[in-house]
Design a protein around this motif. Structure first.
Motif, PDB file in Angstrom:
ATOM      1  N   SER A   1      -3.711 -11.522 -14.090  1.00 55.27           N
ATOM      2  CA  SER A   1      -3.756 -11.088 -12.692  1.00 55.27           C
ATOM      3  C   SER A   1      -4.694 -11.949 -11.860  1.00 55.27           C
ATOM      4  O   SER A   1      -4.883 -11.682 -10.667  1.00 55.27           O
ATOM      5  CB  SER A   1      -4.205  -9.623 -12.619  1.00 55.27           C
ATOM      6  N   GLY A   2      -5.286 -12.975 -12.480  1.00 51.74           N
ATOM      7  CA  GLY A   2      -6.153 -13.884 -11.737  1.00 51.74           C
ATOM      8  C   GLY A   2      -7.341 -13.173 -11.116  1.00 51.74           C
ATOM      9  O   GLY A   2      -7.970 -12.325 -11.749  1.00 51.74           O
ATOM     10  N   ASN A   3      -7.613 -13.489  -9.866  1.00 52.00           N
ATOM     11  CA  ASN A   3      -8.744 -12.881  -9.155  1.00 52.00           C
ATOM     12  C   ASN A   3      -8.305 -11.772  -8.209  1.00 52.00           C
ATOM     13  O   ASN A   3      -9.043 -11.418  -7.287  1.00 52.00           O
ATOM     14  CB  ASN A   3      -9.500 -13.961  -8.371  1.00 52.00           C
ATOM     15  N   THR A   4      -7.098 -11.235  -8.429  1.00 45.33           N
ATOM     16  CA  THR A   4      -6.584 -10.185  -7.555  1.00 45.33           C
ATOM     17  C   THR A   4      -7.463  -8.944  -7.627  1.00 45.33           C
ATOM     18  O   THR A   4      -7.879  -8.525  -8.709  1.00 45.33           O
ATOM     19  CB  THR A   4      -5.148  -9.813  -7.962  1.00 45.33           C
ATOM     20  N   LEU A   5      -7.741  -8.371  -6.485  1.00 50.24           N
ATOM     21  CA  LEU A   5      -8.525  -7.137  -6.421  1.00 50.24           C
ATOM     22  C   LEU A   5      -7.573  -5.944  -6.385  1.00 50.24           C
ATOM     23  O   LEU A   5      -6.689  -5.874  -5.537  1.00 50.24           O
ATOM     24  CB  LEU A   5      -9.414  -7.137  -5.177  1.00 50.24           C
ATOM     25  N   TYR A   6      -7.765  -5.010  -7.307  1.00 49.19           N
ATOM     26  CA  TYR A   6      -6.876  -3.860  -7.420  1.00 49.19           C
ATOM     27  C   TYR A   6      -7.606  -2.571  -7.078  1.00 49.19           C
ATOM     28  O   TYR A   6      -8.778  -2.391  -7.414  1.00 49.19           O
ATOM     29  CB  TYR A   6      -6.317  -3.747  -8.847  1.00 49.19           C
ATOM     30  N   LYS A   7      -6.891  -1.664  -6.442  1.00 53.08           N
ATOM     31  CA  LYS A   7      -7.415  -0.318  -6.218  1.00 53.08           C
ATOM     32  C   LYS A   7      -7.387   0.444  -7.538  1.00 53.08           C
ATOM     33  O   LYS A   7      -6.603   0.153  -8.429  1.00 53.08           O
ATOM     34  CB  LYS A   7      -6.567   0.425  -5.173  1.00 53.08           C
ATOM     35  N   GLU A   8      -8.228   1.442  -7.646  1.00 56.85           N
ATOM     36  CA  GLU A   8      -8.308   2.227  -8.880  1.00 56.85           C
ATOM     37  C   GLU A   8      -7.347   3.408  -8.886  1.00 56.85           C
ATOM     38  O   GLU A   8      -7.223   4.086  -9.891  1.00 56.85           O
ATOM     39  CB  GLU A   8      -9.744   2.726  -9.094  1.00 56.85           C
ATOM     40  N   LYS A   9      -6.698   3.670  -7.766  1.00 56.40           N
ATOM     41  CA  LYS A   9      -5.785   4.805  -7.669  1.00 56.40           C
ATOM     42  C   LYS A   9      -4.417   4.333  -7.208  1.00 56.40           C
ATOM     43  O   LYS A   9      -4.305   3.422  -6.384  1.00 56.40           O
ATOM     44  CB  LYS A   9      -6.303   5.846  -6.672  1.00 56.40           C
ATOM     45  N   ALA A  10      -3.369   4.969  -7.732  1.00 56.99           N
ATOM     46  CA  ALA A  10      -2.013   4.675  -7.273  1.00 56.99           C
ATOM     47  C   ALA A  10      -1.782   5.293  -5.905  1.00 56.99           C
ATOM     48  O   ALA A  10      -2.409   6.296  -5.558  1.00 56.99           O
ATOM     49  CB  ALA A  10      -1.000   5.234  -8.267  1.00 56.99           C
ATOM     50  N   PRO A  11      -0.883   4.709  -5.088  1.00 59.75           N
ATOM     51  CA  PRO A  11      -0.527   5.362  -3.817  1.00 59.75           C
ATOM     52  C   PRO A  11       0.019   6.760  -4.069  1.00 59.75           C
ATOM     53  O   PRO A  11       0.674   7.003  -5.083  1.00 59.75           O
ATOM     54  CB  PRO A  11       0.559   4.442  -3.245  1.00 59.75           C
ATOM     55  N   LEU A  12      -0.260   7.662  -3.167  1.00 60.21           N
ATOM     56  CA  LEU A  12       0.258   9.011  -3.309  1.00 60.21           C
ATOM     57  C   LEU A  12       1.772   8.997  -3.230  1.00 60.21           C
ATOM     58  O   LEU A  12       2.369   8.183  -2.529  1.00 60.21           O
ATOM     59  CB  LEU A  12      -0.312   9.905  -2.210  1.00 60.21           C
ATOM     60  N   GLN A  13       2.393   9.905  -3.954  1.00 55.62           N
ATOM     61  CA  GLN A  13       3.850   9.937  -4.040  1.00 55.62           C
ATOM     62  C   GLN A  13       4.488  10.053  -2.669  1.00 55.62           C
ATOM     63  O   GLN A  13       5.545   9.484  -2.403  1.00 55.62           O
ATOM     64  CB  GLN A  13       4.281  11.098  -4.918  1.00 55.62           C
ATOM     65  N   GLU A  14       3.849  10.791  -1.763  1.00 51.11           N
ATOM     66  CA  GLU A  14       4.429  10.998  -0.442  1.00 51.11           C
ATOM     67  C   GLU A  14       4.358   9.745   0.435  1.00 51.11           C
ATOM     68  O   GLU A  14       4.954   9.681   1.495  1.00 51.11           O
ATOM     69  CB  GLU A  14       3.707  12.158   0.258  1.00 51.11           C
ATOM     70  N   LEU A  15       3.567   8.752   0.002  1.00 55.02           N
ATOM     71  CA  LEU A  15       3.399   7.533   0.789  1.00 55.02           C
ATOM     72  C   LEU A  15       4.155   6.404   0.116  1.00 55.02           C
ATOM     73  O   LEU A  15       3.601   5.401  -0.295  1.00 55.02           O
ATOM     74  CB  LEU A  15       1.914   7.181   0.901  1.00 55.02           C
ATOM     75  N   ALA A  16       5.462   6.573  -0.003  1.00 55.55           N
ATOM     76  CA  ALA A  16       6.252   5.699  -0.857  1.00 55.55           C
ATOM     77  C   ALA A  16       6.697   4.414  -0.181  1.00 55.55           C
ATOM     78  O   ALA A  16       7.125   3.482  -0.844  1.00 55.55           O
ATOM     79  CB  ALA A  16       7.486   6.452  -1.366  1.00 55.55           C
TER      80      ALA A  16
END
Length: 286
Positions: A94-109
């Protein structure tokens, strides 16, 4: 030592091989350090393995991840008659990509620029969901068929299997009051997505202090209540773009934004482009 397997939403595991084995007598797991990850699933019996000095017993219908670069071995303790499956795989860099620790909420698809930049954390060890053996047998059969792009198809299927394991682990933890409160908040926000956010109305509806609601929601979902309401509101805007002939000013007014320029600024912040540019993506006969 990190006790979890971390996946990301924008890259899938690349399968090396999948197999099945059964031992008729006491078995000793190989002593080795691998340059790839391992998924073990015990169908019957039990398997003993040690990773970096930490012992594990995998009972029937349980799984274990062994991480690449870590020394693992076994003692002469794996039960006779044990049946197990394995999947050997590499995680794409994934290289230097910064990732969030939480998945998007299902309602925000709906997609927005950083939609896929999040992590999924799977327990190192746990109980499998029903039908695991059927899924693994189908994967092995698929490899034998040798269709075009078969390794890629298999890797995608393994990724889906891991996603289902992740979902199963989430469902196990979902009985907490914090999870229930967060679901109630989302339900409230969804039903009020066509109007400005009101902290007092939310607190009154749930009969709880807003500061407590805000802190609980952030801890469970990784998003603020206001951010979630904004995304739901703009998701409604996109739905109107797709299904109606309303112009940007009408949509802004429909969603309770008194100033269409402010609506455009918020939309661009979330989706990375203006609502008029986004609207041009759709072909409408209205």
């Amino acid at each position: 030592m990190d006790a979890h397997l971390t996946l990301t939403a924008d890259r899938f595991p690349l399968v090396r091989d999948i197999g099945w084995n059964q031992t008729e007598e006491l078995y000793t797991h190989p002593d080795r350090t691998l340059d790839y990850d391992v998924f073990l699933y015990v169908a019957s019996g039990s398997m003993q393995v040690v990773e970096e000095g930490v012992p594990f017993i995998i009972h029937a219908k349980q799984y274990l991840f062994l991480k690449k670069g870590l020394h693992h071995w076994g003692r002469h303790e794996t039960a006779a008659g044990t049946q197990w499956y394995w999947v050997h795989f590499n995680m794409a860099d994934s290289g230097n990509t910064l990732y969030k620790e939480k998945a998007p909420l299902q309602e925000l698809a709906l997609y927005y620029p950083d939609h896929y930049l999040y992590r999924l954390i799977l327990p190192k060890q746990g109980a499998a969901f029903p039908g695991m053996e059927n899924r693994l047998n189908a994967l092995m059969k698929g490899l034998e068929e040798g269709r075009s792009h078969q390794m890629t198809r298999t890797s995608l299927s393994v990724y889906e299997l891991f996603l289902d394991l992740h979902q199963a682990s989430v469902e196990e933890r979902k009985s907490t009051s914090a999870e229930e409160i967060s679901e109630q908040i989302i339900a409230f926000l969804s039903s009020h997505s066509c109007e400005p956010f009101s902290a007092s109305h939310l607190a009154a509806a749930l009969n709880l202090n807003y500061s407590y609601l805000s802190a609980t929601f952030k801890r469970v979902t990784g998003q603020s209540i206001i951010e979630t309401h904004t995304r739901l509101r703009l998701q409604h805007a996109v739905a109107l773009m797709r299904s109606s002939s309303l112009n940007i000013s009408d949509i802004s007014d429909r969603l309770g934004y008194q100033n269409p320029f402010y609506f455009s600024r918020v939309f661009k912040k979330i989706y990375g482009e203006s609502p008029s540019a986004y609207l041009r993506q759709f072909y409408r006969s209205h």
